[in-house]
Every structure is written in C-alpha cells, then in structure tokens.
Design an enzyme around this catalytic site. Structure first.
Site, PDB file in Angstrom:
ATOM      1  N   GLU A   1       4.632  -1.749  -9.159  1.00  0.00           N
ATOM      2  CA  GLU A   1       4.089  -0.462  -9.294  1.00  0.00           C
ATOM      3  C   GLU A   1       4.754   0.617  -8.604  1.00  0.00           C
ATOM      4  O   GLU A   1       4.760   1.679  -9.346  1.00  0.00           O
ATOM      5  CB  GLU A   1       2.792  -0.559  -8.794  1.00  0.00           C
ATOM      6  CG  GLU A   1       2.073   0.845  -8.863  1.00  0.00           C
ATOM      7  CD  GLU A   1       0.774   1.059  -8.091  1.00  0.00           C
ATOM      8  OE1 GLU A   1       0.331   2.102  -7.496  1.00  0.00           O
ATOM      9  OE2 GLU A   1       0.055  -0.099  -7.760  1.00  0.00           O
TER      10      GLU A   1
ATOM     11  N   CYS B   1      -2.965   0.058 -15.521  1.00  0.00           N
ATOM     12  CA  CYS B   1      -4.077   0.422 -14.821  1.00  0.00           C
ATOM     13  C   CYS B   1      -4.340   2.064 -14.815  1.00  0.00           C
ATOM     14  O   CYS B   1      -3.169   2.610 -14.374  1.00  0.00           O
ATOM     15  CB  CYS B   1      -4.396  -0.077 -13.419  1.00  0.00           C
ATOM     16  SG  CYS B   1      -5.725   0.617 -12.526  1.00  0.00           S
TER      17      CYS B   1
END
Length: 415
Positions: free
Chosen positions: A186, A156
């Site tokens: 993440e 992303c």
C-alpha cells in the site's frame, strides 16, 4: 505481448451483475462463514462453557473493503474461466495466507516474482489482471493498461482517499511524508502517486524515532548524506532534504495506529512552526486524517475489551498484516498476547506457536494456557475470515476437553 489488433480485444465485462454476485456470495460464504462466530456475536461476544470463557471484541475480522476485494476476485474467476481467459493478481489479494491460498485455488496466478516486482512482460491482451485491495503503483498499472488487459480493480476506497491527498500535494509542490512501512504494497502504491507530472516528492517514516530525526533536520538542517543513507529505499528519486522539506504534508498507510500517526503529524507540524513561525507554517504544513475506519474500529474495540479482566489474548491473522500486528502490539502492552496465524498453532495446553514481532519469526511458548476458570480474549485483523476465528475458538475449548457439540448446546441455552 499479444499481436491482437484493437478490434480483436475481448469486450469489457461488468462483474457486478446481480446474477454473478449472488452466485459469488454463496461461494464466498461456503468458504468463510462461521456459525460459531455468528452465535457468539449475537449473544454479545461472550461465551462461558465449563469454566472456559471466550470474549470476542465487538469489531473484528473482515472489513467491507476486504469483502469487496474477495467478492470481485471470486467473480472474476467465475466469469473469465468460463471464457478460457488467464487470470492474474498483482500480489496477495489481502494479507492472509489461507485466503490467498483459496484465491490461488480458483486458478488466479500471482504475478509478483521473487523480487516482488510484477512480471507483466508475458501478459496478453485477453488476460485479466486483478489489482489487490492495497492497490498498485502507477507504473505497473500503466503497463498493464497499455497491453489492453481487462483490469479488475479491488483497491480499497480508503486507500484511494490517501492517493487523492498525495496527488494534491504533488500538484502543489508539497513533499508527502508518509507514515508507514516503505516495503508495504500500500505504501509503495501511495508513494508512486506522490509524484505527478514530474512534480512532488515523498519520504517514508515508520517510527517516532524516524520522525524525530526528520524534525531535527527540518529545524536545524544537518548532514544530507547521513539522512539519505538512513532512509535509503524510503524516498523519491531526486529527493533533497534541503529543498524538499520546506513544504510538507503528512499522509499515512491506512492501517497504522491512529494515535501514532497523529503524533507524527504533531511533531512535524511543530518542527515546521519552530523553523518558519506560526503564520508561514500554515502554508508550509498540511495534514489529512486518512486512517482506515475499519482499522480504527478494531483498535477501539480491542481497547475497550482490554479494560475487562482477561487471562490472555489471542490475535488471529496473517503475520504480514499491518492492522493485525498493531492489534497484537496493543495486547502485548496489557497482558500475555499470542499472535497466531490459525488454530493449528494451538498445539496443546502446554505449547503454542506464535509470531514474535521483534524477532520477525514464529516462536514457541510453553505452559501458555491457564487452568480453569480462564478467560481468553480474542480478536482478528481486517483480513481474517470468520472460519479461522471459529476454528480457533473450537480448538481452545477442545484443549479443555469440550466438544463443538457441547459448546453450541451451551451457547444455544445461554442465548
């Protein structure tokens, strides 16, 4: 490892051609599209049928980053299976079990072993490796590049924005204090980028209590061994709080609550200012707003919806989804809230199976659904597809004896 020479390596393939993406879009829509959700959204997000009202948050479900990741995974399956090449992914594409099961059904194998580390030693040059939307750590990525595999990177853009900030911190010998979950994919990927060229360190804080502990150390110093034990597994190798809390910058896992991340920032900034004075603190503290826009939109939409009268709230999504769990936390502070994986958890009007975030397990609640008239709020995390939302809506009405056909007929008349 493959013995292929560079000349034998398969040519790099561009997946984002109009023909491939058009075919992929049709396939993705067939799996995840919802007529009911589209109808409900088109009429303002509220539908009443025979005394049962469903109120849908203005923003919910798949975000652009998730859609892009799924599209690229489907494109990889379409293109590379025809070339008889093996496909792998570094963990889950997103935090939704149904979507990940669908990705596996495309012939894409998860590379993460039981220890949650990527098992890359058996990869071959001609293999294709998908990097999920959360990204991956720099060491794993370097090993895969060294093998010569084609990499399909779905990371992303909001996550990469955080990486840019922590890399800059590292270059400037600034320690990154990361607000997030140390075990989250993440955060691991971000932490790996907080050390560049042998410079830089990181420390991960999850709660405001963690933050206050660090702030006290910044102000007064303390027991180094106790701090290192408290944050075991959440700091960089060689991290020394006496040295590496002198200059700090706050970053975050993009799916945290904005208000909480901002409070982490305020408290750490105040601690640095108390220790150093106002002007020196400007050099020894830095902060950038890197909360994901889609995460914030969903939180804002739920906050607005919670101002309206409702009997209960259903939050749909994967139990390991950070942004979804925060939506459930917001609901729990206001009204009866049930965090469910899918419609199957609505077993009956008397019984619902839902996730308890404190116990970290599914629990059962009895007599959860009030008699009519009843108003049910509904939202979903950024990794939840519309088809799962539709199934939940239909199940909710089914529990009151209202068929899908009747519901759609009423929705059409109300439009």
């Amino acid at each position: 490892m493959s013995d292929s020479s560079p000349a034998d390596k398969p040519a790099r393939v561009n997946l984002r051609t109009p023909a491939v993406m058009a075919a992929v879009q049709a396939q993705v829509e067939s799996h995840y599209r919802s007529e009911v959700v589209e109808t409900l959204r088109a009429k303002g997000g509220t539908l009443t049928c025979e005394g049962v009202t469903v109120r849908l948050a203005k923003q919910f479900g798949f975000c652009y980053g998730v859609e892009r990741a799924i599209d690229l995974a489907y494109a990889a399956a379409k293109v590379f299976r025809d070339q008889d090449r093996r496909l792998f992914i570094l963990g889950e594409i997103i935090h939704n079990p149904e979507v990940n099961e669908q990705i596996a059904a495309l012939g894409i194998k998860n590379l993460l072993g039981k220890n949650k580390e990527a098992e890359v030693r058996d990869l071959r040059t001609e293999d294709v490796v998908i990097v999920p939307a959360f990204g991956t750590d720099v060491t794993t990525l370097a090993r895969i590049k060294e093998l010569g595999c084609q990499i399909v990177d779905t990371t992303c853009g909001d996550v990469m924005s955080v990486w840019k900030r922590v890399r800059q911190n590292a270059s400037d010998d600034v320690t990154s204090i990361i607000h997030g979950k140390a075990s989250h994919e993440e955060t691991k990927a971000t932490a790996s980028r907080a050390m560049v060229g042998g410079k830089g360190h990181y420390l991960v804080v999850l709660t405001l209590a963690d933050t206050d502990y660090v702030c006290d150390y910044i102000r007064h110093g303390g027991n180094k061994a106790a701090l290192l034990e408290k944050f075991r597994g959440a700091y960089s190798e060689g991290f020394d709080p006496d040295l590496h809390l002198r200059r700090v910058g706050v970053a975050n896992q993009t799916t945290m609550m904005r208000g909480e991340t901002e409070e982490v920032q305020r408290r750490i900034e105040a601690a640095v200012r108390d220790r150093d004075g106002t002007e020196p603190a400007k050099q020894n503290f830095r902060f950038f707003d890197t909360i994901c826009g889609a995460t914030q939109e969903r939180q804002d939409a739920l906050k607005e919806m919670l101002e309206s009268p409702m009997d209960l709230l259903l939050v749909i999504g994967g139990y390991n989804s950070s942004n979804t769990s925060h939506l459930a936390e917001m609901g729990e502070a206001k009204l009866p809230t049930y965090f469910i994986r899918n419609a199957g958890r609505l077993e009956s009007r008397e019984r619902i199976v839902h996730f308890d975030q404190h116990a970290k397990e599914e629990i059962v609640t009895e007599n959860w659904l009030p008699e009519r008239p009843v108003t049910v709020g509904l939202t979903a995390g950024a990794s939840c597809p519309n088809n799962l939302i539709e199934e939940t809506i239909l199940r909710l009405y089914e529990l009151h004896g209202i068929s899908a056909e009747r519901l759609l007929s009423v929705a059409g008349a109300q439009a």
